[in-house]
Each structure stands twice: as C-alpha cells, then as structure tokens.
Design a protein around this motif. Structure first.
Motif, mmCIF file in Angstrom:
data_model
loop_
_atom_site.group_PDB
_atom_site.id
_atom_site.type_symbol
_atom_site.label_atom_id
_atom_site.label_comp_id
_atom_site.label_asym_id
_atom_site.label_seq_id
_atom_site.Cartn_x
_atom_site.Cartn_y
_atom_site.Cartn_z
ATOM 1 N N SER A 238 -12.787 -10.028 8.636
ATOM 2 C CA SER A 238 -11.675 -10.530 7.838
ATOM 3 C C SER A 238 -11.903 -10.267 6.353
ATOM 4 O O SER A 238 -10.980 -9.869 5.624
ATOM 5 N N LYS A 239 -13.133 -10.452 5.907
ATOM 6 C CA LYS A 239 -13.465 -10.231 4.496
ATOM 7 C C LYS A 239 -13.240 -8.778 4.101
ATOM 8 O O LYS A 239 -12.695 -8.490 3.026
ATOM 9 N N GLU A 240 -13.630 -7.843 4.971
ATOM 10 C CA GLU A 240 -13.504 -6.424 4.633
ATOM 11 C C GLU A 240 -12.049 -5.967 4.673
ATOM 12 O O GLU A 240 -11.631 -5.128 3.871
ATOM 13 N N VAL A 241 -11.266 -6.520 5.600
ATOM 14 C CA VAL A 241 -9.831 -6.198 5.641
ATOM 15 C C VAL A 241 -9.153 -6.690 4.367
ATOM 16 O O VAL A 241 -8.335 -5.979 3.765
ATOM 17 N N ASP A 242 -9.496 -7.904 3.937
ATOM 18 C CA ASP A 242 -8.919 -8.442 2.700
ATOM 19 C C ASP A 242 -9.333 -7.604 1.489
ATOM 20 O O ASP A 242 -8.530 -7.366 0.576
ATOM 21 N N LYS A 243 -10.582 -7.152 1.482
ATOM 22 C CA LYS A 243 -11.068 -6.312 0.383
ATOM 23 C C LYS A 243 -10.270 -5.015 0.310
ATOM 24 O O LYS A 243 -9.849 -4.591 -0.780
ATOM 25 N N LEU A 244 -10.031 -4.410 1.463
ATOM 26 C CA LEU A 244 -9.268 -3.165 1.488
ATOM 27 C C LEU A 244 -7.823 -3.406 1.057
ATOM 28 O O LEU A 244 -7.228 -2.572 0.368
ATOM 29 N N SER A 245 -7.264 -4.547 1.426
ATOM 30 C CA SER A 245 -5.899 -4.891 1.009
ATOM 31 C C SER A 245 -5.784 -4.931 -0.509
ATOM 32 O O SER A 245 -4.811 -4.432 -1.088
ATOM 33 N N VAL A 246 -6.773 -5.518 -1.159
ATOM 34 C CA VAL A 246 -6.772 -5.608 -2.625
ATOM 35 C C VAL A 246 -6.887 -4.215 -3.243
ATOM 36 O O VAL A 246 -6.200 -3.892 -4.221
ATOM 37 N N ILE A 247 -7.749 -3.383 -2.669
ATOM 38 C CA ILE A 247 -7.918 -2.018 -3.185
ATOM 39 C C ILE A 247 -6.596 -1.257 -3.116
ATOM 40 O O ILE A 247 -6.177 -0.602 -4.079
ATOM 41 N N VAL A 248 -5.915 -1.361 -1.967
ATOM 42 C CA VAL A 248 -4.646 -0.646 -1.787
ATOM 43 C C VAL A 248 -3.573 -1.227 -2.700
ATOM 44 O O VAL A 248 -2.744 -0.492 -3.255
ATOM 45 N N ASP A 249 -3.592 -2.533 -2.889
ATOM 46 C CA ASP A 249 -2.633 -3.187 -3.783
ATOM 47 C C ASP A 249 -2.760 -2.657 -5.205
ATOM 48 O O ASP A 249 -1.768 -2.560 -5.945
ATOM 49 N N ASN A 250 -3.967 -2.278 -5.594
ATOM 50 C CA ASN A 250 -4.221 -1.818 -6.963
ATOM 51 C C ASN A 250 -4.159 -0.299 -7.119
ATOM 52 O O ASN A 250 -4.422 0.220 -8.214
ATOM 53 N N MET A 251 -3.834 0.404 -6.063
ATOM 54 C CA MET A 251 -3.771 1.875 -6.140
ATOM 55 C C MET A 251 -2.544 2.330 -6.940
ATOM 56 O O MET A 251 -1.492 1.707 -6.882
#
Length: 251
Positions: A238-251
């Motif tokens: 769950s932590k890694e999925v959330d981390k990737l979500s933030v990265i994509v949000d900031n792309m």
C-alpha cells in the motif's frame, strides 16, 4: 476449414492457418456476423511469453462495422462454446468507438497495442496514437482508485487469508497496464513480460520494485506468506502504491 467467399482477400491473408484455435474462433464469429465483422484481435498474455495454459485466458477484441444489442446477442452461442477453450468474453468495438475513446481509455488501448495479434481483418490497433497527458491523467486516476480499493478490500477480507492472496493476485495484474502507460510517457521501451515491465518501471519511476515482484510471485504461487507476513506485505504494498500515485500526480 471453410470460410465464406464473401471474405475479401485482405482478410484471408491474415488468417493463421497453422493455429487450429484461431481458425475455430474466426469461423464461429464470421458465421454469426458475415460482412459486419471487421476484425478479430487476440491480445494479452495468451500471445506473449507470460502465457500459462493453466491460468491464462485468451482475450479477444472484435471490431464490427455496426454494433447494437441485437448484434451482440448473435455472439452468445460462440461465446459459450469458446469458454470451454478458455476464450474470454470478447471486447466488442467499432472503429468509431475506438477513435472517440482514445482520450478516455488510453491505457486500455495502449495495453492492447503493446501485445496483440490480429488473426482476421485489418490490424486497427497498431496505428493508434496516444497523448501523454491523457495517459498521465488516467494513470493517476487508476493508481489512486486502486489504492482505495486495495485498502477497502484488505479490511473486508482481513480474516480471510485466501481472499487476501487473491486480492494481491488480481491487483498486480491490474497494475501492469498502468506501468506500461508510465513507460510510454517516459519514452521507454515496453517489455513483453510482467517481470520486465515491473523492473523497467522501477528504474523509470524510482520506486521499490521488489514489493511488486513479490506480488507477482504470490500470484504465480512461487512464494507463500504466513498471516503475519501477509500483513507486513500489505503495509509495504500500500505504501509503494501511494508513493507511485504521488510521483504520477507531480509529473
């Protein structure tokens, strides 16, 4: 094999005469649709190195010239008979629908494009083009939505070990098309195996790919987790999925 003489020469040239299942699929749907049948495309793991005859379904995208509920009903007998051969219910489309939906479902169409084989008719999917903005927006939406569903399903099945394992299996499969989209946006080659896709996404997006590889191992029953190990896995997952979500949000 007998094919109606109404099939034009271009379509005849695409038939894979050395594959009996493809010939059966073509015959069944052509018998139902005749000249309304534009193309039949097999896509997904069934035509790639990840194919496992014990667990892999055969996915079909069928393009018709015109489509309504009555035309879909024509396929019911073919669909039922092909289920015995692990052929899933086809995705029925028209050319117009595809062209008008590339901004709405770019990830789904990119997923087909990256691993497909047109066994009848025109190869429509190879020529599709995609907007990075559309892909990024859908990737963000998919990641955030899957994160919510992952947590919800985890809580609903917290006492059901097998259900949690199934949740991991289905979720990692659903992440692969999103990873493909991210690689496309980053102008990176898209590999043809799930493990390679995860590895490439790890490098391109600077995430911990190990947890996603572990999810794939769970899916293929290469590793088994005890109850306490499963809880720890979900924390990291769950932590890694959330981390990737933030990265994509900031792309």
């Amino acid at each position: 094999m007998i094919i109606s003489n109404k099939i034009n020469e271009v379509k005849m040239a695409t038939i894979q005469d050395n594959n009996e299942l493809f010939k059966i699929i073509i015959t069944k749907f052509h018998n139902e649709y005749g000249t309304n049948l534009e193309s039949i495309t097999v896509y997904g793991s069934s035509i790639g190195p990840d194919f496992n005859p014990k667990i892999s379904d055969i996915n079909l995208a069928i393009v018709l010239n015109t489509m309504d509920i009555d035309s879909l009903l024509k396929a019911k007998h073919a669909i039922l008979s092909l289920k015995k051969k692990k052929v899933g219910t086809p995705l029925f489309l028209t050319k117009e629908y595809i062209q008008h939906s590339l901004d709405t479902f770019p990830i789904e169409f990119l997923n087909i494009q990256t691993q497909h084989k047109t066994i009848f008719g025109e190869d429509i999917f190879s020529e599709l083009t995609f907007s990075n903005d559309d892909l990024r927006l859908q990737a963000e939406r998919e990641l955030k939505g899957k994160s919510l569903l992952l947590r919800l399903s985890f809580l609903e099945n917290i006492k059901n070990h097998n259900a949690l394992l199934q949740l991991i299996s289905s979720s990692i499969t659903s992440f692969i098309p999103v990873f493909k989209a991210l690689l496309f946006i980053k102008a990176k080659p898209i590999p043809n195996t799930k493990e390679s896709i995860i590895r490439s996404t790890q490098e391109a997006m600077n995430i911990d790919g190990k947890i996603f590889h572990n999810a794939l191992d769970i899916k293929y029953k290469r590793i088994k987790l005890k109850k306490d190990e499963l809880l720890d896995f979900f924390r990291k997952y769950s932590k890694e999925v959330d981390k990737l979500s933030v990265i994509v949000d900031n792309m």
